[in-house]
Design a protein around this motif. Structure first.
Motif, PDB file in Angstrom:
ATOM      1  N   UNK A 168       0.916  -1.321   0.138  1.00  0.00           N
ATOM      2  CA  UNK A 168      -0.064   0.012   0.036  1.00  0.00           C
ATOM      3  C   UNK A 168       0.883   1.153  -0.064  1.00  0.00           C
ATOM      4  N   UNK A 169       0.458   2.127  -0.738  1.00  0.00           N
ATOM      5  CA  UNK A 169       1.223   3.457  -0.852  1.00  0.00           C
ATOM      6  C   UNK A 169       1.428   4.407   0.310  1.00  0.00           C
ATOM      7  N   UNK A 170       2.488   4.695   0.649  1.00  0.00           N
ATOM      8  CA  UNK A 170       2.502   5.651   1.919  1.00  0.00           C
ATOM      9  C   UNK A 170       2.083   6.968   2.073  1.00  0.00           C
ATOM     10  N   UNK A 171       1.348   7.365   1.116  1.00  0.00           N
ATOM     11  CA  UNK A 171       0.699   8.598   1.069  1.00  0.00           C
ATOM     12  C   UNK A 171       1.380   9.686  -0.039  1.00  0.00           C
ATOM     13  N   UNK A 172       2.736   9.243  -0.136  1.00  0.00           N
ATOM     14  CA  UNK A 172       3.506  10.341  -1.089  1.00  0.00           C
ATOM     15  C   UNK A 172       3.577   9.369  -2.328  1.00  0.00           C
ATOM     16  N   UNK A 173       3.160   9.873  -3.431  1.00  0.00           N
ATOM     17  CA  UNK A 173       2.898   9.354  -4.779  1.00  0.00           C
ATOM     18  C   UNK A 173       4.258   9.829  -5.479  1.00  0.00           C
ATOM     19  N   UNK A 174       5.273   8.915  -5.717  1.00  0.00           N
ATOM     20  CA  UNK A 174       6.550   9.106  -6.386  1.00  0.00           C
ATOM     21  C   UNK A 174       6.264   8.794  -7.822  1.00  0.00           C
ATOM     22  N   UNK A 175       5.524   7.885  -8.030  1.00  0.00           N
ATOM     23  CA  UNK A 175       5.147   7.433  -9.537  1.00  0.00           C
ATOM     24  C   UNK A 175       3.814   7.704  -9.971  1.00  0.00           C
ATOM     25  N   UNK A 176       3.522   8.562 -10.756  1.00  0.00           N
ATOM     26  CA  UNK A 176       2.302   8.905 -11.284  1.00  0.00           C
ATOM     27  C   UNK A 176       1.996   8.460 -12.814  1.00  0.00           C
ATOM     28  N   UNK A 177       0.824   7.846 -12.840  1.00  0.00           N
ATOM     29  CA  UNK A 177       0.500   7.057 -14.161  1.00  0.00           C
ATOM     30  C   UNK A 177       0.617   8.204 -15.443  1.00  0.00           C
ATOM     31  N   UNK A 178       0.931   7.915 -16.402  1.00  0.00           N
ATOM     32  CA  UNK A 178       1.108   8.686 -17.787  1.00  0.00           C
ATOM     33  C   UNK A 178       0.606   7.875 -18.807  1.00  0.00           C
ATOM     34  N   UNK A 179       0.097   8.346 -20.128  1.00  0.00           N
ATOM     35  CA  UNK A 179      -0.026   7.298 -21.154  1.00  0.00           C
ATOM     36  C   UNK A 179       0.928   6.225 -21.344  1.00  0.00           C
ATOM     37  N   UNK A 180       2.243   6.533 -20.967  1.00  0.00           N
ATOM     38  CA  UNK A 180       3.155   5.418 -21.267  1.00  0.00           C
ATOM     39  C   UNK A 180       3.493   4.647 -20.066  1.00  0.00           C
ATOM     40  N   UNK A 181       3.232   5.086 -18.910  1.00  0.00           N
ATOM     41  CA  UNK A 181       3.500   4.289 -17.555  1.00  0.00           C
ATOM     42  C   UNK A 181       2.248   3.987 -16.875  1.00  0.00           C
ATOM     43  N   UNK A 182       2.215   2.678 -16.792  1.00  0.00           N
ATOM     44  CA  UNK A 182       0.885   2.120 -16.464  1.00  0.00           C
ATOM     45  C   UNK A 182       1.248   1.493 -14.881  1.00  0.00           C
ATOM     46  N   UNK A 183       0.436   1.677 -13.956  1.00  0.00           N
ATOM     47  CA  UNK A 183       1.014   1.410 -12.547  1.00  0.00           C
ATOM     48  C   UNK A 183      -0.028   0.295 -12.053  1.00  0.00           C
ATOM     49  N   UNK A 184       0.047  -0.675 -11.604  1.00  0.00           N
ATOM     50  CA  UNK A 184      -0.758  -1.824 -11.030  1.00  0.00           C
ATOM     51  C   UNK A 184      -0.332  -1.804  -9.422  1.00  0.00           C
ATOM     52  N   UNK A 185      -1.254  -1.752  -8.479  1.00  0.00           N
ATOM     53  CA  UNK A 185      -0.796  -1.938  -7.302  1.00  0.00           C
ATOM     54  C   UNK A 185      -1.579  -3.395  -6.731  1.00  0.00           C
ATOM     55  N   UNK A 186      -0.787  -4.194  -6.189  1.00  0.00           N
ATOM     56  CA  UNK A 186      -1.462  -5.473  -5.643  1.00  0.00           C
ATOM     57  C   UNK A 186      -1.424  -5.420  -3.995  1.00  0.00           C
ATOM     58  N   UNK A 187      -2.217  -6.119  -3.272  1.00  0.00           N
ATOM     59  CA  UNK A 187      -2.274  -6.168  -1.981  1.00  0.00           C
ATOM     60  C   UNK A 187      -0.911  -6.654  -1.279  1.00  0.00           C
ATOM     61  N   UNK A 188      -0.257  -6.092  -0.303  1.00  0.00           N
ATOM     62  CA  UNK A 188       0.712  -7.011   0.319  1.00  0.00           C
ATOM     63  C   UNK A 188       0.521  -8.316   0.622  1.00  0.00           C
ATOM     64  N   UNK A 189       1.250  -9.127   0.730  1.00  0.00           N
ATOM     65  CA  UNK A 189       1.398 -10.470   1.080  1.00  0.00           C
ATOM     66  C   UNK A 189       2.544 -11.184   0.283  1.00  0.00           C
ATOM     67  N   UNK A 190       3.261 -12.219   0.703  1.00  0.00           N
ATOM     68  CA  UNK A 190       4.183 -12.966  -0.183  1.00  0.00           C
ATOM     69  C   UNK A 190       3.723 -13.427  -1.217  1.00  0.00           C
ATOM     70  N   UNK A 191       4.055 -12.978  -2.464  1.00  0.00           N
ATOM     71  CA  UNK A 191       3.286 -13.558  -3.850  1.00  0.00           C
ATOM     72  C   UNK A 191       3.501 -14.977  -3.904  1.00  0.00           C
ATOM     73  N   UNK A 192       4.742 -15.673  -3.532  1.00  0.00           N
ATOM     74  CA  UNK A 192       5.030 -16.934  -3.770  1.00  0.00           C
ATOM     75  C   UNK A 192       4.270 -17.847  -2.588  1.00  0.00           C
ATOM     76  N   UNK A 193       4.087 -17.305  -1.497  1.00  0.00           N
ATOM     77  CA  UNK A 193       3.337 -18.100  -0.285  1.00  0.00           C
ATOM     78  C   UNK A 193       2.012 -18.352  -0.543  1.00  0.00           C
ATOM     79  N   UNK A 194       1.211 -17.445  -1.413  1.00  0.00           N
ATOM     80  CA  UNK A 194      -0.095 -17.259  -1.515  1.00  0.00           C
ATOM     81  C   UNK A 194      -0.673 -17.871  -2.642  1.00  0.00           C
TER      82      UNK A 194
END
Length: 119
Positions: free
Chosen positions: A39-65
């Motif tokens: 989850x973002x910390x409240x400070x957005x460093x990356x901002x989506x643009x037409x050439x930058x697509x950002x997907x955020x997924x819930x925290x949790x070990x991706x290999x363990x789940x």
């Protein structure tokens, strides 16, 4: 093949800042897809643009789940055939498992694991 950069460790802001720094150095890419775990910390460093697509997924070990959230998000992202894929993981602890996952079918023929940033 799509080059893939893995970023892991540190907190969310540190990972997002590292991704932004790497993207600034590769500004010539026409399309970049970024998958950010956590989850973002409240400070957005990356901002989506037409050439930058950002997907955020819930925290949790991706290999363990079972990789379900990663698999669904990754499949959706790869359909757009980006010039670069960045995957930001909360922990470096299971990075080898994620690497193994990304080098198995069908991703082995789609992705080239190009680089890694560990914080």
């Amino acid at each position: 093949m799509i080059p893939a950069l893995l970023v892991s460790g540190g907190d969310y802001l540190a990972r997002e800042t590292a991704v932004a720094g790497r993207l600034a150095a590769t500004a010539t890419l026409s399309s970049v897809e970024v998958i950010l775990e956590g989850l973002p910390s409240g400070q957005a460093v990356l901002v989506p643009t037409p050439s930058l697509h950002i997907q955020r997924i819930a925290p949790g070990c991706m290999c363990c789940i079972g990789n379900l959230a990663m698999r669904v998000t990754l499949n959706r992202v790869l359909r757009r055939k980006p010039g670069l894929l960045v995957i930001s993981l909360a922990s470096s602890e299971h990075l080898d498992n994620i690497r193994r996952f990304l080098t198995q079918e069908p991703y082995d023929s789609l992705l080239q694991l190009a680089d890694e940033i560990r914080l």
